[in-house]
Design a protein around this motif. Structure first.
Motif, PDB file in Angstrom:
ATOM      1  N   THR A  22       0.982  -1.082   0.142  1.00 26.42           N
ATOM      2  CA  THR A  22       0.070   0.107  -0.207  1.00 26.42           C
ATOM      3  C   THR A  22       0.840   1.323   0.133  1.00 26.42           C
ATOM      4  O   THR A  22       0.524   2.035  -0.838  1.00 26.42           O
ATOM      5  CB  THR A  22      -0.937   0.163   1.113  1.00 26.42           C
ATOM      6  OG1 THR A  22      -1.661  -1.240   1.193  1.00 26.42           O
ATOM      7  CG2 THR A  22      -1.745   1.179   1.342  1.00 26.42           C
ATOM      8  N   ARG A  25       3.002   1.363  -3.286  1.00 27.20           N
ATOM      9  CA  ARG A  25       2.332   2.034  -4.412  1.00 27.20           C
ATOM     10  C   ARG A  25       1.729   3.380  -4.421  1.00 27.20           C
ATOM     11  O   ARG A  25       1.625   4.023  -5.426  1.00 27.20           O
ATOM     12  CB  ARG A  25       0.875   0.917  -4.605  1.00 27.20           C
ATOM     13  CG  ARG A  25       0.160   1.111  -5.713  1.00 27.20           C
ATOM     14  CD  ARG A  25      -1.124   0.324  -5.777  1.00 27.20           C
ATOM     15  NE  ARG A  25      -0.949  -0.950  -5.389  1.00 27.20           N
ATOM     16  CZ  ARG A  25      -1.798  -1.667  -4.481  1.00 27.20           C
ATOM     17  NH1 ARG A  25      -2.940  -1.004  -4.094  1.00 27.20           N
ATOM     18  NH2 ARG A  25      -1.416  -2.776  -4.105  1.00 27.20           N
ATOM     19  N   ASP A  26       1.365   3.919  -3.084  1.00 27.67           N
ATOM     20  CA  ASP A  26       1.027   5.264  -3.192  1.00 27.67           C
ATOM     21  C   ASP A  26       1.997   6.082  -3.328  1.00 27.67           C
ATOM     22  O   ASP A  26       2.043   7.115  -4.044  1.00 27.67           O
ATOM     23  CB  ASP A  26       0.300   5.446  -1.808  1.00 27.67           C
ATOM     24  CG  ASP A  26      -0.862   4.701  -1.752  1.00 27.67           C
ATOM     25  OD1 ASP A  26      -1.603   4.356  -2.682  1.00 27.67           O
ATOM     26  OD2 ASP A  26      -1.316   4.718  -0.296  1.00 27.67           O
ATOM     27  N   SER A  27       3.189   5.979  -2.919  1.00 28.41           N
ATOM     28  CA  SER A  27       4.512   6.647  -3.141  1.00 28.41           C
ATOM     29  C   SER A  27       4.843   6.587  -4.515  1.00 28.41           C
ATOM     30  O   SER A  27       5.003   7.699  -5.221  1.00 28.41           O
ATOM     31  CB  SER A  27       5.635   5.827  -2.460  1.00 28.41           C
ATOM     32  OG  SER A  27       6.855   6.740  -2.721  1.00 28.41           O
ATOM     33  N   TRP A  28       4.844   5.522  -5.309  1.00 30.81           N
ATOM     34  CA  TRP A  28       5.119   5.507  -6.722  1.00 30.81           C
ATOM     35  C   TRP A  28       4.071   6.118  -7.474  1.00 30.81           C
ATOM     36  O   TRP A  28       4.331   6.897  -8.406  1.00 30.81           O
ATOM     37  CB  TRP A  28       5.321   3.946  -7.341  1.00 30.81           C
ATOM     38  CG  TRP A  28       6.632   3.399  -7.024  1.00 30.81           C
ATOM     39  CD1 TRP A  28       6.876   2.457  -5.909  1.00 30.81           C
ATOM     40  CD2 TRP A  28       7.956   3.809  -7.478  1.00 30.81           C
ATOM     41  NE1 TRP A  28       8.208   2.189  -5.874  1.00 30.81           N
ATOM     42  CE2 TRP A  28       8.835   2.983  -6.841  1.00 30.81           C
ATOM     43  CE3 TRP A  28       8.403   4.765  -8.440  1.00 30.81           C
ATOM     44  CZ2 TRP A  28      10.180   3.094  -7.061  1.00 30.81           C
ATOM     45  CZ3 TRP A  28       9.430   4.608  -8.592  1.00 30.81           C
ATOM     46  CH2 TRP A  28      10.745   3.792  -8.029  1.00 30.81           C
ATOM     47  N   ARG A  29       2.861   5.965  -7.018  1.00 28.63           N
ATOM     48  CA  ARG A  29       1.672   6.646  -7.823  1.00 28.63           C
ATOM     49  C   ARG A  29       1.961   7.988  -7.748  1.00 28.63           C
ATOM     50  O   ARG A  29       1.471   9.018  -8.582  1.00 28.63           O
ATOM     51  CB  ARG A  29       0.446   6.145  -7.363  1.00 28.63           C
ATOM     52  CG  ARG A  29      -0.762   6.765  -8.484  1.00 28.63           C
ATOM     53  CD  ARG A  29      -1.919   6.072  -7.871  1.00 28.63           C
ATOM     54  NE  ARG A  29      -2.083   4.696  -8.452  1.00 28.63           N
ATOM     55  CZ  ARG A  29      -2.771   3.692  -8.011  1.00 28.63           C
ATOM     56  NH1 ARG A  29      -3.520   3.963  -7.172  1.00 28.63           N
ATOM     57  NH2 ARG A  29      -2.564   2.383  -8.421  1.00 28.63           N
ATOM     58  N   SER A  30       2.335   8.587  -6.668  1.00 30.17           N
ATOM     59  CA  SER A  30       2.546  10.040  -6.440  1.00 30.17           C
ATOM     60  C   SER A  30       3.390  10.506  -7.104  1.00 30.17           C
ATOM     61  O   SER A  30       3.509  11.945  -7.589  1.00 30.17           O
ATOM     62  CB  SER A  30       2.676  10.300  -4.835  1.00 30.17           C
ATOM     63  OG  SER A  30       3.911  10.056  -4.582  1.00 30.17           O
ATOM     64  N   GLN A  31       4.387   9.892  -7.488  1.00 31.25           N
ATOM     65  CA  GLN A  31       5.595  10.270  -8.331  1.00 31.25           C
ATOM     66  C   GLN A  31       5.434  10.245  -9.951  1.00 31.25           C
ATOM     67  O   GLN A  31       5.848  10.999 -10.627  1.00 31.25           O
ATOM     68  CB  GLN A  31       7.009   9.583  -7.967  1.00 31.25           C
ATOM     69  CG  GLN A  31       7.248   9.996  -6.633  1.00 31.25           C
ATOM     70  CD  GLN A  31       8.691   8.928  -6.293  1.00 31.25           C
ATOM     71  OE1 GLN A  31       9.534   8.943  -7.118  1.00 31.25           O
ATOM     72  NE2 GLN A  31       8.782   8.431  -5.192  1.00 31.25           N
ATOM     73  N   GLY A  33       2.136   9.109 -11.129  1.00 25.99           N
ATOM     74  CA  GLY A  33       0.706   8.955 -11.614  1.00 25.99           C
ATOM     75  C   GLY A  33       0.213   7.490 -11.880  1.00 25.99           C
ATOM     76  O   GLY A  33       0.914   6.640 -11.387  1.00 25.99           O
ATOM     77  N   ARG A  34      -0.603   7.199 -12.628  1.00 24.51           N
ATOM     78  CA  ARG A  34      -1.328   5.871 -13.240  1.00 24.51           C
ATOM     79  C   ARG A  34      -0.106   5.211 -14.087  1.00 24.51           C
ATOM     80  O   ARG A  34       0.330   6.033 -14.885  1.00 24.51           O
ATOM     81  CB  ARG A  34      -2.510   5.858 -13.503  1.00 24.51           C
ATOM     82  CG  ARG A  34      -3.628   6.272 -12.667  1.00 24.51           C
ATOM     83  CD  ARG A  34      -5.018   6.064 -12.841  1.00 24.51           C
ATOM     84  NE  ARG A  34      -5.154   6.087 -14.153  1.00 24.51           N
ATOM     85  CZ  ARG A  34      -6.430   5.471 -14.799  1.00 24.51           C
ATOM     86  NH1 ARG A  34      -7.267   4.980 -13.975  1.00 24.51           N
ATOM     87  NH2 ARG A  34      -6.474   5.635 -15.920  1.00 24.51           N
ATOM     88  N   ASP A  64      -3.448   9.572 -19.187  1.00 25.88           N
ATOM     89  CA  ASP A  64      -2.423   9.692 -17.992  1.00 25.88           C
ATOM     90  C   ASP A  64      -1.739   8.601 -17.559  1.00 25.88           C
ATOM     91  O   ASP A  64      -1.265   8.694 -16.803  1.00 25.88           O
ATOM     92  CB  ASP A  64      -3.503  10.302 -17.034  1.00 25.88           C
ATOM     93  CG  ASP A  64      -4.776   9.054 -16.559  1.00 25.88           C
ATOM     94  OD1 ASP A  64      -5.361   8.573 -17.297  1.00 25.88           O
ATOM     95  OD2 ASP A  64      -4.772   8.828 -15.235  1.00 25.88           O
TER      96      ASP A  64
END
Length: 90
Positions: A22, A25-31, A33-34, A64
């Motif tokens: 969790t 994934r959130d860290s990578w997604r914040s950098q 995106g999807r 995106d």
């Protein structure tokens, strides 16, 4: 102990991803995106050209979403295959 097989680094990577599922994934997604994250280099046996075509279709409806490839060099010579990958508008 003893000799580690060639797949061991991948197993460690998968374990790390599961451990930090969790938060990671959130860290990578914040950098980034999807994104779509295939593991492995650009090779025929991995179906990389099929992946690129599928991603192009996905990208038309979801601009995106990025394609992030995690992988490296191979012992085999796939220069022609990679050249096909890198040709714009194949």
């Amino acid at each position: 102990m003893g000799h580690q097989g060639a797949g061991d680094p991948q197993r460690r990577c998968v374990r790390a991803l599961r451990t930090h599922r969790t938060g990671g994934r959130d860290s990578w997604r914040s950098q980034l995106g999807r994104y779509v994250l295939p593991l492995g280099g650009i090779e025929p046996r991995k179906g990389s050209l099929d992946l690129l075509e599928a991603y192009a279709l996905l990208h038309t409806e979801h601009p995106d979403v990025r394609l992030v490839i995690a992988g490296g060099e191979t012992l085999f010579d796939f220069r022609d295959y990679r050249a096909h990958w890198e040709t714009p508008g194949r």
